[in-house]
Design a protein around this motif. Structure first.
Motif, mmCIF file in Angstrom:
data_model
loop_
_atom_site.group_PDB
_atom_site.id
_atom_site.type_symbol
_atom_site.label_atom_id
_atom_site.label_comp_id
_atom_site.label_asym_id
_atom_site.label_seq_id
_atom_site.Cartn_x
_atom_site.Cartn_y
_atom_site.Cartn_z
ATOM 1 N N LEU A 166 77.522 23.898 47.934
ATOM 2 C CA LEU A 166 76.072 24.034 48.075
ATOM 3 C C LEU A 166 75.568 23.560 49.428
ATOM 4 C CD1 LEU A 166 74.933 22.951 44.501
ATOM 5 C CD2 LEU A 166 75.040 25.262 45.457
ATOM 6 N N SER A 167 76.311 22.681 50.087
ATOM 7 C CA SER A 167 75.890 22.245 51.422
ATOM 8 C C SER A 167 76.037 23.371 52.441
ATOM 9 C CB SER A 167 76.707 21.028 51.868
ATOM 10 O OG SER A 167 78.076 21.375 52.052
ATOM 11 N N ALA A 168 76.854 24.366 52.119
ATOM 12 C CA ALA A 168 77.037 25.507 53.018
ATOM 13 C C ALA A 168 76.010 26.608 52.767
ATOM 14 C CB ALA A 168 78.448 26.075 52.844
ATOM 15 N N VAL A 169 75.148 26.380 51.798
ATOM 16 C CA VAL A 169 74.146 27.381 51.434
ATOM 17 C C VAL A 169 72.823 27.055 52.121
ATOM 18 C CG1 VAL A 169 72.709 28.152 49.500
ATOM 19 C CG2 VAL A 169 75.188 27.983 49.224
ATOM 20 N N THR A 170 72.125 28.085 52.583
ATOM 21 C CA THR A 170 70.774 27.909 53.124
ATOM 22 C C THR A 170 69.776 28.342 52.052
ATOM 23 O OG1 THR A 170 71.545 28.380 55.363
ATOM 24 C CG2 THR A 170 69.172 28.496 54.969
ATOM 25 N N PRO A 171 69.089 27.392 51.440
ATOM 26 C CA PRO A 171 68.197 27.719 50.332
ATOM 27 C C PRO A 171 66.896 28.329 50.836
ATOM 28 C CG PRO A 171 67.975 25.418 50.861
ATOM 29 C CD PRO A 171 69.048 25.951 51.773
ATOM 30 N N PRO A 172 66.073 28.845 49.957
ATOM 31 C CA PRO A 172 64.733 29.260 50.375
ATOM 32 C C PRO A 172 64.013 28.085 51.027
ATOM 33 C CG PRO A 172 65.214 30.066 48.168
ATOM 34 C CD PRO A 172 66.333 29.146 48.533
ATOM 35 N N ALA A 173 63.244 28.387 52.058
ATOM 36 C CA ALA A 173 62.638 27.312 52.847
ATOM 37 C C ALA A 173 61.784 26.382 52.009
ATOM 38 C CB ALA A 173 61.805 27.929 53.974
ATOM 39 N N GLU A 174 61.111 26.894 50.996
ATOM 40 C CA GLU A 174 60.174 26.065 50.236
ATOM 41 C C GLU A 174 60.864 25.027 49.346
ATOM 42 O OE1 GLU A 174 60.754 29.957 47.933
ATOM 43 O OE2 GLU A 174 60.504 29.297 50.028
ATOM 44 N N VAL A 175 62.178 25.159 49.118
ATOM 45 C CA VAL A 175 62.882 24.170 48.287
ATOM 46 C C VAL A 175 63.960 23.439 49.087
ATOM 47 C CG1 VAL A 175 62.418 25.345 46.112
ATOM 48 C CG2 VAL A 175 64.496 25.918 47.403
ATOM 49 N N ARG A 176 63.879 23.532 50.401
ATOM 50 C CA ARG A 176 64.901 22.862 51.217
ATOM 51 C C ARG A 176 64.967 21.353 50.941
ATOM 52 N NH1 ARG A 176 68.895 24.434 55.139
ATOM 53 N NH2 ARG A 176 70.146 22.561 55.081
ATOM 54 N N PRO A 177 63.844 20.639 50.844
ATOM 55 C CA PRO A 177 63.939 19.194 50.563
ATOM 56 C C PRO A 177 64.607 18.900 49.219
ATOM 57 C CG PRO A 177 61.760 19.759 51.394
ATOM 58 C CD PRO A 177 62.454 21.052 51.103
ATOM 59 N N GLN A 178 64.253 19.675 48.178
ATOM 60 C CA GLN A 178 64.850 19.454 46.862
ATOM 61 C C GLN A 178 66.343 19.783 46.871
ATOM 62 O OE1 GLN A 178 62.076 21.104 47.522
ATOM 63 N NE2 GLN A 178 60.444 20.660 46.019
ATOM 64 N N HIS A 179 66.691 20.840 47.595
ATOM 65 C CA HIS A 179 68.105 21.223 47.721
ATOM 66 C C HIS A 179 68.909 20.106 48.388
ATOM 67 C CE1 HIS A 179 71.629 23.738 48.748
ATOM 68 N NE2 HIS A 179 71.576 23.145 49.930
ATOM 69 N N ASP A 180 68.411 19.586 49.493
ATOM 70 C CA ASP A 180 69.130 18.533 50.211
ATOM 71 C C ASP A 180 69.286 17.290 49.340
ATOM 72 O OD1 ASP A 180 69.336 20.201 52.383
ATOM 73 O OD2 ASP A 180 67.713 19.255 53.527
ATOM 74 N N SER A 181 68.231 16.945 48.611
ATOM 75 C CA SER A 181 68.297 15.780 47.731
ATOM 76 C C SER A 181 69.320 15.987 46.619
ATOM 77 C CB SER A 181 66.918 15.510 47.127
ATOM 78 O OG SER A 181 66.962 14.422 46.240
ATOM 79 N N TYR A 182 69.402 17.206 46.099
ATOM 80 C CA TYR A 182 70.348 17.533 45.035
ATOM 81 C C TYR A 182 71.788 17.417 45.534
ATOM 82 C CZ TYR A 182 72.388 20.307 41.199
ATOM 83 O OH TYR A 182 73.134 20.751 40.129
ATOM 84 N N VAL A 183 72.062 17.971 46.703
ATOM 85 C CA VAL A 183 73.410 17.891 47.268
ATOM 86 C C VAL A 183 73.789 16.442 47.558
ATOM 87 C CG1 VAL A 183 74.846 18.501 49.262
ATOM 88 C CG2 VAL A 183 73.364 20.229 48.220
ATOM 89 N N THR A 184 72.862 15.668 48.114
ATOM 90 C CA THR A 184 73.131 14.254 48.381
ATOM 91 C C THR A 184 73.431 13.503 47.093
ATOM 92 O OG1 THR A 184 71.743 14.239 50.359
ATOM 93 C CG2 THR A 184 72.156 12.114 49.306
ATOM 94 N N SER A 185 72.700 13.797 46.027
ATOM 95 C CA SER A 185 72.924 13.131 44.741
ATOM 96 C C SER A 185 74.273 13.495 44.145
ATOM 97 C CB SER A 185 71.795 13.486 43.768
ATOM 98 O OG SER A 185 70.555 12.993 44.221
#
Length: 328
Positions: free
Chosen positions: A113-132
């Motif tokens: 998932l860290s190699a995925v570029t999510p939709p811009a509007e959920v980028r913060p949630q995506h990064d937090s999810y991968v970090t968790s």
């Protein structure tokens, strides 16, 4: 030499006198730092834009919401199943295997998932999810060592040890899911607070037929509580809880040859019939034999005293027991 001890005593009931106490004498126990980088890196390796400014690296285009859901969903089931399998493990061996599998599953999901570029509007949630995901995987690495060393012995103890990163992953997954119905709900288990549950000294966990004349006295001078099981053949006769630094006498043991199993630990979980932390599993190598003899004037029988801790002059040897095959 320090070792546990077994003592056999012969009593005469008819005369109400102590006939003697003899020991069966079962035998003595007895780097360099490294650096990494890109070969040939330096000022000449950077591409320059007009005017001498470094050129920006091209970035991948964000995925569509549907494509992003597909990426999350491809990892969700693996992570969810791995966490649930760890939480549902019923034996120490299964628990050890499932903790290691969960660590692998979470690391693989985080990498993908860290190699995925999510939709811009959920980028913060995506990064937090991968970090968790990465944080929980890292904690699982240290937890695995505690399980193999039997500092943690049950799935509930493992979940307690994982408390903060497990909750963080749950929160991050819910935030991502709430931001656009993205499948990131991978935590369906809860971690509880650390407990120190104990039974009363001499509490029977299982009590069979105790109608004989003999007794078994259990002396637990160890620093942890213990549960002792007497086995006759393949059947449990009784299982009794003996607190640390305490003794208990089980009366009414019937004639026969018995194996003695015992487990030490902290925090007794009555549901799983096991200690959740600092557990060990042992049995005495030698059987204990109870026998009643009748004469014209006397009834004689054997009583036994067993110590669950090493003492000077101890004469009994013990073996470690595979916890998966330990009688419960």
């Amino acid at each position: 030499m320090a070792a546990p001890r077994l003592i056999s005593c012969t009593l005469a009931l008819a005369t109400l006198t102590l006939a003697g106490c003899t020991s069966p004498q079962l035998g003595p126990v007895g780097g360099q730092p490294t650096a990494s980088g890109i070969a040939g890196a330096g000022a000449s390796a950077e591409a320059s834009a007009p005017g001498g400014e470094p050129a920006a690296s091209p970035s991948a285009s964000p995925l569509t919401a549907e494509a992003y859901r597909g990426e999350l969903d491809s990892r969700r089931k693996t992570v969810l199943d791995a966490i649930n399998a760890m939480a549902g493990a019923r034996t120490p061996k299964a628990l050890n295997q499932n903790v290691e599998r969960a660590e692998t599953a979470l690391n693989e999901a985080a990498d993908a998932l860290s190699a995925v570029t999510p939709p811009a509007e959920v980028r913060p949630q995506h990064d937090s999810y991968v970090t968790s995901l990465r944080d929980l995987a890292a904690r699982l690495g240290s937890t695995a060592g505690k399980v193999s060393g039997r500092d943690l012995c049950t799935s509930s103890a493992v979940l307690t040890d994982l408390g903060t990163p497990l909750k963080s992953l749950d929160t991050a997954g819910q935030a991502l899911q709430g931001a656009g119905d993205y499948p990131a709900d991978v935590v369906t288990v809860k971690s509880g607070a650390k407990q120190n549950r104990r039974l009363g000294n001499g509490a029977f966990i299982k009590s069979g037929s105790l109608t004989g004349r003999s007794y078994l006295e259990i002396d637990n001078g160890a620093s942890r509580d213990s549960v002792v099981t007497l086995m006759r053949g393949g059947s449990k006769v009784f299982t009794v809880y003996v607190r640390r630094k305490s003794k208990f006498k089980v009366r009414g043991v019937r004639d026969g040859s018995y194996k003695i199993f015992f487990t030490h630990g902290v925090d007794w979980d009555g549901k799983t019939r096991s200690f959740t932390r600092q557990c060990s599993f042992e049995r005495f190598q030698e059987s204990v034999k109870f026998k009643t003899t009748y004469t014209a004037t006397q009834i004689r029988w054997h009583d036994w005293t067993v110590t669950l801790h090493a003492i000077t002059g101890g004469n009994a040897k013990t073996d470690d027991v595979d916890p998966d095959s330990f009688p419960k």
